[in-house]
Enzyme design. Structure first.
Site, PDB file in Angstrom:
ATOM      1  N   LYS A 134      -2.316  73.164  33.777  1.00 27.89           N
ATOM      2  CA  LYS A 134      -1.626  73.085  32.620  1.00 27.89           C
ATOM      3  C   LYS A 134      -2.081  71.683  31.983  1.00 27.89           C
ATOM      4  O   LYS A 134      -2.358  70.712  32.723  1.00 27.89           O
ATOM      5  CB  LYS A 134      -0.107  73.124  32.670  1.00 27.89           C
ATOM      6  CG  LYS A 134       0.681  72.071  33.464  1.00 27.89           C
ATOM      7  CD  LYS A 134       1.231  70.836  32.570  1.00 27.89           C
ATOM      8  CE  LYS A 134       1.505  69.921  33.585  1.00 27.89           C
ATOM      9  NZ  LYS A 134       1.742  68.566  33.358  1.00 27.89           N
ATOM     10  N   PRO A 188      -8.012  69.681  40.037  1.00 28.12           N
ATOM     11  CA  PRO A 188      -7.747  68.395  41.039  1.00 28.12           C
ATOM     12  C   PRO A 188      -6.486  68.342  41.409  1.00 28.12           C
ATOM     13  O   PRO A 188      -5.525  68.774  40.823  1.00 28.12           O
ATOM     14  CB  PRO A 188      -8.140  67.333  39.939  1.00 28.12           C
ATOM     15  CG  PRO A 188      -9.114  68.213  38.758  1.00 28.12           C
ATOM     16  CD  PRO A 188      -8.576  69.620  38.660  1.00 28.12           C
ATOM     17  N   VAL A 189      -6.318  67.694  42.342  1.00 24.28           N
ATOM     18  CA  VAL A 189      -5.158  67.348  43.220  1.00 24.28           C
ATOM     19  C   VAL A 189      -4.386  66.307  42.699  1.00 24.28           C
ATOM     20  O   VAL A 189      -5.010  65.277  42.610  1.00 24.28           O
ATOM     21  CB  VAL A 189      -5.162  67.569  44.718  1.00 24.28           C
ATOM     22  CG1 VAL A 189      -3.986  67.236  45.512  1.00 24.28           C
ATOM     23  CG2 VAL A 189      -5.735  68.782  45.429  1.00 24.28           C
ATOM     24  N   ALA A 211      -3.087  65.241  39.957  1.00 23.57           N
ATOM     25  CA  ALA A 211      -3.834  64.753  38.917  1.00 23.57           C
ATOM     26  C   ALA A 211      -3.008  65.011  37.503  1.00 23.57           C
ATOM     27  O   ALA A 211      -3.598  64.671  36.552  1.00 23.57           O
ATOM     28  CB  ALA A 211      -5.102  65.677  38.796  1.00 23.57           C
ATOM     29  N   GLY A 212      -1.752  65.454  37.460  1.00 27.35           N
ATOM     30  CA  GLY A 212      -1.021  65.524  36.176  1.00 27.35           C
ATOM     31  C   GLY A 212      -1.439  66.873  35.683  1.00 27.35           C
ATOM     32  O   GLY A 212      -0.829  67.245  34.616  1.00 27.35           O
ATOM     33  N   ALA A 247      -0.461  70.033  37.198  1.00 25.82           N
ATOM     34  CA  ALA A 247       0.079  71.073  38.030  1.00 25.82           C
ATOM     35  C   ALA A 247      -0.160  71.925  38.843  1.00 25.82           C
ATOM     36  O   ALA A 247       0.144  72.965  38.787  1.00 25.82           O
ATOM     37  CB  ALA A 247       1.136  71.650  36.635  1.00 25.82           C
ATOM     38  N   GLY A 256      -0.358  72.401  42.100  1.00 21.94           N
ATOM     39  CA  GLY A 256       0.316  72.850  43.212  1.00 21.94           C
ATOM     40  C   GLY A 256       1.368  74.004  42.623  1.00 21.94           C
ATOM     41  O   GLY A 256       1.679  74.890  43.039  1.00 21.94           O
ATOM     42  N   ASP A 296       8.012  72.471  37.386  1.00 22.49           N
ATOM     43  CA  ASP A 296       6.728  72.734  36.510  1.00 22.49           C
ATOM     44  C   ASP A 296       6.436  74.227  36.742  1.00 22.49           C
ATOM     45  O   ASP A 296       5.668  74.860  36.129  1.00 22.49           O
ATOM     46  CB  ASP A 296       5.343  71.997  36.600  1.00 22.49           C
ATOM     47  CG  ASP A 296       5.539  70.776  35.814  1.00 22.49           C
ATOM     48  OD1 ASP A 296       6.397  70.682  34.713  1.00 22.49           O
ATOM     49  OD2 ASP A 296       4.719  69.644  36.217  1.00 22.49           O
TER      50      ASP A 296
HETATM   51  O1  C5P Z   1      10.694  69.510  40.792  1.00 25.15           O
HETATM   52  P1  C5P Z   1       9.632  68.490  41.563  1.00 25.15           P
HETATM   53  O2  C5P Z   1       9.473  68.775  42.954  1.00 25.15           O
HETATM   54  O3  C5P Z   1       8.170  68.790  40.894  1.00 25.15           O
HETATM   55  O4  C5P Z   1       9.540  67.219  41.145  1.00 25.15           O
HETATM   56  C1  C5P Z   1       8.994  65.911  42.015  1.00 25.15           C
HETATM   57  C2  C5P Z   1       9.611  64.752  41.733  1.00 25.15           C
HETATM   58  O5  C5P Z   1       9.459  64.310  40.294  1.00 25.15           O
HETATM   59  C3  C5P Z   1      11.048  64.460  41.720  1.00 25.15           C
HETATM   60  O6  C5P Z   1      11.480  64.161  43.019  1.00 25.15           O
HETATM   61  C4  C5P Z   1      11.382  63.448  40.774  1.00 25.15           C
HETATM   62  O7  C5P Z   1      11.150  62.255  41.446  1.00 25.15           O
HETATM   63  C5  C5P Z   1      10.344  63.575  39.706  1.00 25.15           C
HETATM   64  N1  C5P Z   1      10.820  64.369  38.578  1.00 25.15           N
HETATM   65  C6  C5P Z   1      11.957  63.865  37.697  1.00 25.15           C
HETATM   66  N2  C5P Z   1      12.269  64.719  36.619  1.00 25.15           N
HETATM   67  C7  C5P Z   1      11.776  65.699  36.248  1.00 25.15           C
HETATM   68  C8  C5P Z   1      10.783  66.421  37.167  1.00 25.15           C
HETATM   69  C9  C5P Z   1      10.334  65.678  38.210  1.00 25.15           C
HETATM   70  O8  C5P Z   1      12.397  62.653  37.902  1.00 25.15           O
HETATM   71  N3  C5P Z   1      12.463  66.634  35.335  1.00 25.15           N
END
Ligand code: C5P
Length: 293
Positions: free
Chosen positions: A11, A96-97, A99-100, A102, A104, A138
């Protein structure tokens, strides 16, 4: 035993705004998301009679339930109250891991879509998205795909008119970014510039690709250390010089992407960037993933 192969799609964030920190430690987001054709492949097998087995082509990835793909499988079976009878997941990564993109979360979403079919669960897309939210912020979007607005933690989704199809060049610089760390940095600084999300939504409604591309912006670009921000800017500028309608960073980065109408421009940007950055891709936009099942 039964087996299937599914694709996980990367994404992009056409725009990314962080509205504020929440009491639960997460952040409220406002993001316009877009699926693109850079994919991982997952082979799922149920009824192996063996304990959960997870393997991938990248040795450094977790090979257990700490991998989001395996976590999603376990959450799905738990929520549906079914026994997979022994599950094996083989993951071949191209996205790519860290990498922004998503990657995983996309793998987790592909497992949800794939196992729903393989185990004959018949769960709706909405239910799969709810289960996905237990795995990561995500994941719900990655279940659905296409062009969508993501709010809340990222799990409140609204379908948007599809981005007019175009070519996309993605380029991942060699450094990695820690998502929690970048959120912390953003908490400590004043956001000087925000994306014009409303304008971007209007442009999408009008099928105005140029209007969308001109409004793309990601607030995390402002939170990067100066040397990193310069590298991101240089990649964006190169894409624009080769004819990109607009360029931005995706997620917490560092991947930069550009939208192109012209194949010649996209191919020349791809070739120029590929010389310096092995993780450069030339691809296109992809629509809603649930409709494609
Ligand atoms: O939900 P996920 O495990 O993908 O989020 C990873 C980290 O990203 C969270 O632990 C948090 O630090 C940050 N995060 C956030 N606000 C979001 C999504 C992610 O602060 N809306």
């Amino acid at each position: 035993m039964a087996a299937t192969e599914v694709r996980a799609y990367a994404k992009l964030n056409l725009s990314l705004d962080v509205l504020g920190k929440r009491p639960d430690g997460y952040h409220d987001m406002r993001m316009v998301m877009q699926t693109v054709g850079v994919t991982d492949t997952l082979r799922l097998e149920t009824g192996t009679g063996q304990p959960l087995r997870m393997e991938s082509n990248l040795g450094f990835l977790p090979a257990n339930e700490h991998n989001l793909a395996a976590a999603a499988a376990l959450r799905l079976c738990e929520a549906a109250g079914v026994d997979h009878g022994g599950l094996s997941i083989r993951l071949d990564k191209t996205i790519p891991v860290c990498a922004g993109l998503a990657g995983g979360s996309a793998d987790a979403a592909a497992v949800l879509r794939g196992l729903n079919g393989l185990l004959g669960l018949g769960l709706t897309g909405t239910r799969l998205e709810e289960i996905g939210a237990l795995v990561g912020s995500d994941v719900p979007y990655c279940v659905r795909g296409g062009t969508a607005l993501a709010e809340g933690r990222g799990e409140i989704l609204t379908d948007l008119p599809a981005l007019p199809s175009c070519l996309v060049v993605l380029c991942k610089p060699a450094f990695s970014v820690s998502t929690p760390e970048l959120f912390r940095t953003l908490d400590g600084c004043r956001i000087r510039r925000r994306p014009d999300t409303a304008g971007l939504l209007t442009a999408l409604g009008q099928g105005d690709l140029v209007g969308v591309a001109r409004r793309m912006y990601n607030v995390f670009e402002d939170a990067l250390p100066p040397r990193r921000a310069q590298e991101i800017d240089a990649i964006k500028n190169l894409m624009i010089q080769h004819g990109a309608l607009g360029a931005s960073m995706s997620g917490t980065g560092p991947t930069v992407f550009g939208l192109f109408e012209s194949r010649t421009g996209a191919e020349s940007a791809f070739a120029a960037l590929r010389e310096q950055y092995p993780e450069t891709f030339l691809t296109q936009t992809v629509g809603n993933l649930l409709e494609q099942v």
